[in-house]
Design a protein around this motif. Structure first.
Motif, PDB file in Angstrom:
ATOM      1  N   ARG A  68      81.984   0.977  13.754  1.00  0.00           N
ATOM      2  CA  ARG A  68      81.334   1.055  12.458  1.00  0.00           C
ATOM      3  C   ARG A  68      82.310   1.634  11.451  1.00  0.00           C
ATOM      4  O   ARG A  68      83.080   2.536  11.756  1.00  0.00           O
ATOM      5  CB  ARG A  68      80.067   1.922  12.531  1.00  0.00           C
ATOM      6  CG  ARG A  68      78.981   1.312  13.409  1.00  0.00           C
ATOM      7  CD  ARG A  68      78.451   0.008  12.810  1.00  0.00           C
ATOM      8  NE  ARG A  68      77.480  -0.655  13.668  1.00  0.00           N
ATOM      9  CZ  ARG A  68      77.770  -1.638  14.506  1.00  0.00           C
ATOM     10  NH1 ARG A  68      79.026  -2.077  14.590  1.00  0.00           N
ATOM     11  NH2 ARG A  68      76.847  -2.193  15.247  1.00  0.00           N
ATOM     12  N   PHE A  69      82.247   1.088  10.227  1.00  0.00           N
ATOM     13  CA  PHE A  69      83.162   1.515   9.180  1.00  0.00           C
ATOM     14  C   PHE A  69      82.384   1.972   7.958  1.00  0.00           C
ATOM     15  O   PHE A  69      81.254   1.534   7.715  1.00  0.00           O
ATOM     16  CB  PHE A  69      84.088   0.362   8.771  1.00  0.00           C
ATOM     17  CG  PHE A  69      84.941  -0.158   9.894  1.00  0.00           C
ATOM     18  CD1 PHE A  69      86.155   0.434  10.184  1.00  0.00           C
ATOM     19  CD2 PHE A  69      84.542  -1.253  10.648  1.00  0.00           C
ATOM     20  CE1 PHE A  69      86.956  -0.045  11.219  1.00  0.00           C
ATOM     21  CE2 PHE A  69      85.332  -1.737  11.680  1.00  0.00           C
ATOM     22  CZ  PHE A  69      86.539  -1.127  11.958  1.00  0.00           C
ATOM     23  N   ARG A  70      82.985   2.872   7.217  1.00  0.00           N
ATOM     24  CA  ARG A  70      82.500   3.220   5.885  1.00  0.00           C
ATOM     25  C   ARG A  70      83.660   3.043   4.924  1.00  0.00           C
ATOM     26  O   ARG A  70      84.809   2.937   5.338  1.00  0.00           O
ATOM     27  CB  ARG A  70      81.980   4.658   5.851  1.00  0.00           C
ATOM     28  CG  ARG A  70      83.039   5.705   6.171  1.00  0.00           C
ATOM     29  CD  ARG A  70      82.555   7.113   5.874  1.00  0.00           C
ATOM     30  NE  ARG A  70      83.565   8.080   6.260  1.00  0.00           N
ATOM     31  CZ  ARG A  70      83.510   8.849   7.326  1.00  0.00           C
ATOM     32  NH1 ARG A  70      82.456   8.777   8.136  1.00  0.00           N
ATOM     33  NH2 ARG A  70      84.478   9.702   7.602  1.00  0.00           N
ATOM     34  N   GLU A  78      87.210   3.181   6.610  1.00  0.00           N
ATOM     35  CA  GLU A  78      87.439   4.292   7.531  1.00  0.00           C
ATOM     36  C   GLU A  78      86.466   4.152   8.690  1.00  0.00           C
ATOM     37  O   GLU A  78      85.355   3.634   8.529  1.00  0.00           O
ATOM     38  CB  GLU A  78      87.186   5.632   6.832  1.00  0.00           C
ATOM     39  CG  GLU A  78      88.024   5.859   5.583  1.00  0.00           C
ATOM     40  CD  GLU A  78      87.551   7.068   4.790  1.00  0.00           C
ATOM     41  OE1 GLU A  78      86.447   7.585   5.101  1.00  0.00           O
ATOM     42  OE2 GLU A  78      88.267   7.483   3.864  1.00  0.00           O
ATOM     43  N   LEU A  79      86.871   4.614   9.849  1.00  0.00           N
ATOM     44  CA  LEU A  79      85.964   4.615  10.994  1.00  0.00           C
ATOM     45  C   LEU A  79      84.832   5.593  10.748  1.00  0.00           C
ATOM     46  O   LEU A  79      85.033   6.681  10.202  1.00  0.00           O
ATOM     47  CB  LEU A  79      86.720   4.997  12.270  1.00  0.00           C
ATOM     48  CG  LEU A  79      87.584   3.899  12.878  1.00  0.00           C
ATOM     49  CD1 LEU A  79      88.527   4.489  13.918  1.00  0.00           C
ATOM     50  CD2 LEU A  79      86.733   2.809  13.505  1.00  0.00           C
ATOM     51  N   ALA A  80      83.644   5.214  11.158  1.00  0.00           N
ATOM     52  CA  ALA A  80      82.467   6.056  10.971  1.00  0.00           C
ATOM     53  C   ALA A  80      81.818   6.338  12.324  1.00  0.00           C
ATOM     54  O   ALA A  80      82.175   5.748  13.345  1.00  0.00           O
ATOM     55  CB  ALA A  80      81.471   5.369  10.034  1.00  0.00           C
ATOM     56  N   ARG A  82      80.780   8.057  15.785  1.00  0.00           N
ATOM     57  CA  ARG A  82      81.483   8.825  16.815  1.00  0.00           C
ATOM     58  C   ARG A  82      82.957   8.470  16.909  1.00  0.00           C
ATOM     59  O   ARG A  82      83.704   9.148  17.606  1.00  0.00           O
ATOM     60  CB  ARG A  82      80.818   8.614  18.181  1.00  0.00           C
ATOM     61  CG  ARG A  82      80.785   7.172  18.668  1.00  0.00           C
ATOM     62  CD  ARG A  82      79.983   7.076  19.943  1.00  0.00           C
ATOM     63  NE  ARG A  82      79.823   5.721  20.418  1.00  0.00           N
ATOM     64  CZ  ARG A  82      80.041   5.346  21.668  1.00  0.00           C
ATOM     65  NH1 ARG A  82      80.449   6.231  22.558  1.00  0.00           N
ATOM     66  NH2 ARG A  82      79.849   4.098  22.044  1.00  0.00           N
ATOM     67  N   TRP A  83      83.383   7.438  16.218  1.00  0.00           N
ATOM     68  CA  TRP A  83      84.794   7.043  16.276  1.00  0.00           C
ATOM     69  C   TRP A  83      85.599   7.630  15.138  1.00  0.00           C
ATOM     70  O   TRP A  83      86.810   7.418  15.069  1.00  0.00           O
ATOM     71  CB  TRP A  83      84.911   5.517  16.252  1.00  0.00           C
ATOM     72  CG  TRP A  83      84.055   4.845  17.271  1.00  0.00           C
ATOM     73  CD1 TRP A  83      82.996   4.011  17.039  1.00  0.00           C
ATOM     74  CD2 TRP A  83      84.140   4.968  18.698  1.00  0.00           C
ATOM     75  NE1 TRP A  83      82.436   3.607  18.204  1.00  0.00           N
ATOM     76  CE2 TRP A  83      83.109   4.181  19.255  1.00  0.00           C
ATOM     77  CE3 TRP A  83      84.984   5.668  19.547  1.00  0.00           C
ATOM     78  CZ2 TRP A  83      82.902   4.071  20.622  1.00  0.00           C
ATOM     79  CZ3 TRP A  83      84.778   5.577  20.911  1.00  0.00           C
ATOM     80  CH2 TRP A  83      83.758   4.784  21.432  1.00  0.00           C
ATOM     81  N   GLN A  84      84.964   8.359  14.211  1.00  0.00           N
ATOM     82  CA  GLN A  84      85.716   8.861  13.065  1.00  0.00           C
ATOM     83  C   GLN A  84      86.747   9.894  13.523  1.00  0.00           C
ATOM     84  O   GLN A  84      86.569  10.575  14.526  1.00  0.00           O
ATOM     85  CB  GLN A  84      84.774   9.483  12.038  1.00  0.00           C
ATOM     86  CG  GLN A  84      83.936  10.639  12.520  1.00  0.00           C
ATOM     87  CD  GLN A  84      82.922  11.070  11.477  1.00  0.00           C
ATOM     88  OE1 GLN A  84      83.155  10.947  10.282  1.00  0.00           O
ATOM     89  NE2 GLN A  84      81.795  11.592  11.914  1.00  0.00           N
ATOM     90  N   GLY A  85      87.819   9.977  12.775  1.00  0.00           N
ATOM     91  CA  GLY A  85      88.927  10.861  13.119  1.00  0.00           C
ATOM     92  C   GLY A  85      90.215  10.080  13.203  1.00  0.00           C
ATOM     93  O   GLY A  85      91.202  10.404  12.553  1.00  0.00           O
ATOM     94  N   GLN A  87      92.735   7.193  12.285  1.00  0.00           N
ATOM     95  CA  GLN A  87      92.996   6.581  10.988  1.00  0.00           C
ATOM     96  C   GLN A  87      93.532   5.168  11.175  1.00  0.00           C
ATOM     97  O   GLN A  87      94.297   4.906  12.101  1.00  0.00           O
ATOM     98  CB  GLN A  87      94.005   7.424  10.204  1.00  0.00           C
ATOM     99  CG  GLN A  87      93.573   8.853   9.970  1.00  0.00           C
ATOM    100  CD  GLN A  87      92.420   8.963   8.995  1.00  0.00           C
ATOM    101  OE1 GLN A  87      92.424   8.302   7.942  1.00  0.00           O
ATOM    102  NE2 GLN A  87      91.434   9.779   9.316  1.00  0.00           N
TER     103      GLN A  87
END
Length: 240
Positions: A68-70, A78-80, A82-85, A87
């Motif tokens: 999922r992206f935002r 950007e990754l959204a 649980r995958w955010q962090g 780059q």
């Protein structure tokens, strides 16, 4: 992946079947793909975005269709969830796309097709600082002018995308080899917070990567030809 390393994946050529890549796109990406009137442009979009999903998914151990992206303030994906962090960044030009991955430092990548028919000298005078415009205009022929213009534009786009800002912010910023010039105006001081380097690109293209932070970084470049093939099913053991 080390914090001071960027993985760059080159996506070029026909790639997997369009339907295979379309299947992992989310609803917004499918809507954007469907909006293209040209079948060629639609295929290029699907290839670039499908490859991005498969590359990132393989790196994170995630299903490609579940990412999922935002979007940031100026549209940078950007990754959204649980995958955010981690780059990432994506660029595509004509038949070539590039995906950049970084463990934590914001990253930008850009690839530009060299266009000998472009009036590169006039474009450079319009958008670049005088010294860079002069460098483009001093080239001995149209092809070299186009190559110099594409290289500088790719560097400025990569810087913009790492920053998550607008291209107008970076077009006026000199992007020499090495650190930014010491006499930058205050409005462009933000560019000091990034490192920038050219990366190899297929013939007829120029590309660059920018990374947030003062620390130097290395680039590990790969060529993506498609998602890994699923393991073949095992034959059932014969019954006695």
């Amino acid at each position: 992946m080390d914090e001071d390393e960027v993985e760059v994946w080159v996506v070029a050529g026909p790639g997997p079947a369009e339907a295979e890549l379309f299947a992992v796109l989310d609803a917004e990406e499918r809507e954007r793909a469907a909006a293209y009137r040209s079948a060629v442009d639609r295929r290029r979009f699907v290839l670039a975005h499908g490859a991005l999903r498969h590359i990132v998914a393989a790196r994170l151990g995630a299903p490609a269709g579940e990412l999922r992206f935002r979007r940031g303030p100026h549209g940078k994906p950007e990754l959204a969830g649980r995958w955010q962090g981690a780059q990432l960044n994506l660029s595509h030009s004509a038949e070539v796309a590039m995906v950049a991955l970084s463990a934590a430092r914001p990253v930008g990548v850009d690839v530009q097709q060299v266009l000998p028919r472009l009036d590169a000298e006039a474009m450079a005078r319009r958008y670049f600082p005088p010294q860079e415009a002069g460098h483009v205009g001093a080239a001995p022929d149209a092809l070299t002018r186009a190559e110099r213009f594409a290289r500088l534009w790719a560097r400025k786009e990569a810087l913009t995308k790492a920053h998550g800002g607008r291209l107008a912010q970076a077009l006026r910023v000199p992007v020499p080899d090495g650190p930014p010039p010491p006499d930058l105006p205050a409005r462009d001081a933000w560019s000091r917070g990034y490192r920038l380097t050219d990366v190899p690109a297929p013939p007829g293209y120029r590309a660059a990567v920018a990374l947030s932070g003062d620390a130097a970084f290395t680039v590990a470049q790969h060529h993506w030809t498609g998602p890994p093939s699923p393991a073949p099913a095992l034959d059932p053991e014969p019954q006695p």
